[in-house]
Design a protein around this motif. Structure first.
Motif, short mmCIF file in Angstrom:
data_model
loop_
_atom_site.label_atom_id
_atom_site.label_comp_id
_atom_site.label_asym_id
_atom_site.label_seq_id
_atom_site.Cartn_x
_atom_site.Cartn_y
_atom_site.Cartn_z
N LEU A 1 -20.71 38.21 -58.95
CA LEU A 1 -21.10 39.11 -57.85
C LEU A 1 -20.18 40.32 -57.76
O LEU A 1 -20.63 41.45 -57.61
CB LEU A 1 -21.05 38.37 -56.52
CG LEU A 1 -22.33 37.79 -55.94
CD1 LEU A 1 -22.02 37.11 -54.63
CD2 LEU A 1 -23.39 38.86 -55.76
N LEU A 2 -18.88 40.06 -57.83
CA LEU A 2 -17.91 41.15 -57.65
C LEU A 2 -17.73 41.97 -58.92
O LEU A 2 -17.31 43.12 -58.87
CB LEU A 2 -16.54 40.58 -57.23
CG LEU A 2 -16.46 39.90 -55.86
CD1 LEU A 2 -15.04 39.42 -55.60
CD2 LEU A 2 -16.89 40.85 -54.74
N GLY A 3 -17.99 41.34 -60.09
CA GLY A 3 -17.73 42.03 -61.35
C GLY A 3 -16.33 41.75 -61.85
O GLY A 3 -15.68 42.61 -62.47
N VAL A 4 -15.83 40.55 -61.57
CA VAL A 4 -14.51 40.12 -62.05
C VAL A 4 -14.73 39.27 -63.30
O VAL A 4 -15.52 38.32 -63.27
CB VAL A 4 -13.78 39.27 -60.97
CG1 VAL A 4 -12.47 38.72 -61.50
CG2 VAL A 4 -13.54 40.11 -59.71
N PRO A 5 -14.06 39.58 -64.43
CA PRO A 5 -14.26 38.77 -65.65
C PRO A 5 -13.88 37.31 -65.40
O PRO A 5 -12.76 37.02 -64.98
CB PRO A 5 -13.32 39.42 -66.67
CG PRO A 5 -13.06 40.80 -66.16
CD PRO A 5 -13.13 40.71 -64.66
N TYR A 6 -14.83 36.40 -65.66
CA TYR A 6 -14.57 34.97 -65.43
C TYR A 6 -13.45 34.47 -66.34
O TYR A 6 -12.75 33.51 -66.00
CB TYR A 6 -15.85 34.16 -65.65
CG TYR A 6 -15.71 32.70 -65.28
CD1 TYR A 6 -15.43 32.32 -63.96
CD2 TYR A 6 -15.85 31.69 -66.24
CE1 TYR A 6 -15.30 30.99 -63.61
CE2 TYR A 6 -15.73 30.35 -65.89
CZ TYR A 6 -15.45 30.00 -64.58
OH TYR A 6 -15.31 28.68 -64.23
N ALA A 7 -13.25 35.14 -67.47
CA ALA A 7 -12.17 34.76 -68.39
C ALA A 7 -10.79 34.87 -67.73
O ALA A 7 -9.83 34.24 -68.17
CB ALA A 7 -12.23 35.63 -69.65
N ASP A 8 -10.71 35.68 -66.67
CA ASP A 8 -9.41 35.87 -65.98
C ASP A 8 -9.19 34.85 -64.87
O ASP A 8 -8.22 34.95 -64.12
CB ASP A 8 -9.36 37.28 -65.35
CG ASP A 8 -9.43 38.38 -66.40
OD1 ASP A 8 -9.18 38.09 -67.59
OD2 ASP A 8 -9.74 39.53 -66.03
N ARG A 9 -10.10 33.85 -64.76
CA ARG A 9 -10.07 32.97 -63.59
C ARG A 9 -8.76 32.20 -63.44
O ARG A 9 -8.29 31.99 -62.32
CB ARG A 9 -11.25 32.00 -63.63
CG ARG A 9 -11.19 30.97 -64.73
CD ARG A 9 -12.51 30.23 -64.88
NE ARG A 9 -12.51 29.24 -65.92
CZ ARG A 9 -12.64 29.51 -67.21
NH1 ARG A 9 -12.75 30.77 -67.61
NH2 ARG A 9 -12.64 28.54 -68.11
N GLU A 10 -8.17 31.75 -64.57
CA GLU A 10 -6.97 30.92 -64.45
C GLU A 10 -5.85 31.69 -63.77
O GLU A 10 -5.11 31.15 -62.95
CB GLU A 10 -6.53 30.38 -65.81
CG GLU A 10 -7.43 29.25 -66.28
CD GLU A 10 -6.95 28.57 -67.54
OE1 GLU A 10 -5.77 28.76 -67.91
OE2 GLU A 10 -7.75 27.86 -68.15
#
Length: 401
Positions: free
Chosen positions: A157-166
């Motif tokens: 939704l926000l456009g935040v890369p999921y790869a950066d989740r950790e």
């Protein structure tokens, strides 16, 4: 008689308010409260009183006013100096500043837009359930389901890369620790802030189809304001829902007859989600500050007083809900205060509801014999965090069932 320190010990059980708070609500719903450094404020626990207070903007949400006495964190000594106003942090603003920022976001979170997302969220949940089914039980439901689902949704939704989740999950978890030094808290905040500043700067340069890009198109918003708003939405968008999914599953497993009812009748899901929101109230403690002398619940709150609100206590007020300490998925929990009330009522509440309906419904259907893999008393509760829940929820099931 003043209450010394905020009673936080959940001695009545993992899902009930602390017994000291329940007693206070019964005798004096607006009670004097003495902070650890001796500052005198108030604790509000009654449903009507909390609702009235949150609707009254003379009880300020700001942290930077000279008239207020800012408690650093629940159970911590109060700060002697006001905090700086953080750009974009509309949760700590009053109208008109709050209104200006919130107005730009309301279009992103309309009921219509959330309804359009419903199918996509159901797909996210199904994919995560597929992942869960491939694992050999026992597994930690927090790590493998409850945290990934809202993280995937809010990132997209926000456009935040999921790869950066950790990185952002580790920093947001650290930020939410209750008793820590200001240095530790600020370290987590600065790391998240630095990451999000770079992200929104890129969104402004090259907007995409997401909420942060939509916001970045508003030239009257500074990069600092965009970063602050992104911080709030990212934090609130995965922390609260993740804890509701895990703690809610724990509560349903402890009430197997109600879990069975839900499994048999999906039409009960919307009401069950409302009841779990009321019953668990994972975001419990909020602060407000009196900007003038005010009357609340028969008490006079003097200008500059810090007022602490317990949404959990209000949601368990027997004056509003019958047998409030009992989970009842058939209850009409309308009027619950879990998303707050007044101008600061949670923007993402419809999104959270959709995620929970899909999450609980999918989990119960896919794993009909889902059970705790440890005794209930061994589940690690997040009593050390500002959003309540469980640190881990070890669960098991019969593979292929």
């Amino acid at each position: 008689m003043s209450q010394h320190g905020l009673p936080m010990d959940r001695d009545a059980g993992p899902f009930d308010p602390p017994s000291a708070i329940t007693r206070l609500r019964g005798t004096r719903p607006v009670s004097p409260l003495v902070f650890p450094d001796g500052h005198e404020g108030w604790l509000v626990t009654g449903y009507d009183e909390v609702r009235q207070m949150m609707a009254d903007t003379r009880f300020s949400s700001r942290l930077d006013l000279d008239v207020i006495h800012v408690p650093y964190e629940t159970g911590m000594p109060a700060a002697t100096e006001p905090s700086p106003q953080l750009p974009g942090m509309f949760i700590a603003m009053d109208p008109p500043d709050h209104s200006r920022l919130r107005r730009k976001l309301t279009g992103a979170f309309t009921v219509k837009r959330m309804k359009q997302l419903e199918e996509h969220i159901a797909d996210v949940v199904e994919r995560q359930l597929d992942h869960l089914a491939r694992l050999a039980p026992p597994v930690d439901l927090v790590k493998e389901f409850a945290l990934p689902v809202p993280s995937l949704v809010i990132c997209e939704l926000l456009g935040v890369p999921y790869a950066d989740r950790e990185t952002f999950q580790a920093n947001s978890a650290q930020f939410m620790v209750r008793e820590q030094t200001l240095e530790e808290k600020m370290g987590a905040y600065i790391a998240l802030n630095t990451y999000l500043t770079e992200l929104v700067t890129n969104k402004r340069a090259e907007p995409a189809e997401d909420i942060l890009s939509d916001l970045a198109r508003h030239d009257d918003l500074t990069i600092e304001e965009l970063t602050g708003a992104a911080f709030l939405m990212l934090l609130a968008g995965h922390e609260t829902t993740a804890n509701m999914l895990s703690l809610g599953t724990f509560a349903l497993l402890e009430h197997p007859e109600q879990a069975a009812e839900l499994r048999a009748d999906a039409e009960l899901l919307p009401g069950a989600v409302e009841e779990l929101l009321r019953y668990l109230s994972v975001a419990d403690i909020f602060f407000r500050y009196a900007t003038e002398d005010l009357e609340l619940g028969g008490e006079t709150i003097t200008k500059g007083s810090t007022v602490v609100v317990s949404l959990l206590a209000a949601n368990h007020d027997p004056r509003r809900f019958e047998n409030p300490d009992t989970l009842d998925i058939r209850r009409n929990a309308r009027g619950l205060l879990s998303f707050g009330h007044g101008v600061h009522q949670c923007l993402g509440q419809q999104l959270a509801r959709i995620e929970m309906r899909a999450g609980f419904g999918g989990l119960l259907k896919r794993f009909p014999d889902l059970a705790l893999a440890v005794p209930a008393g061994a589940v690690k509760l997040r009593t050390d965090m500002n959003i309540y829940g469980v640190h881990e929820l070890p669960v098991t099931w019969t593979p292929g069932s």
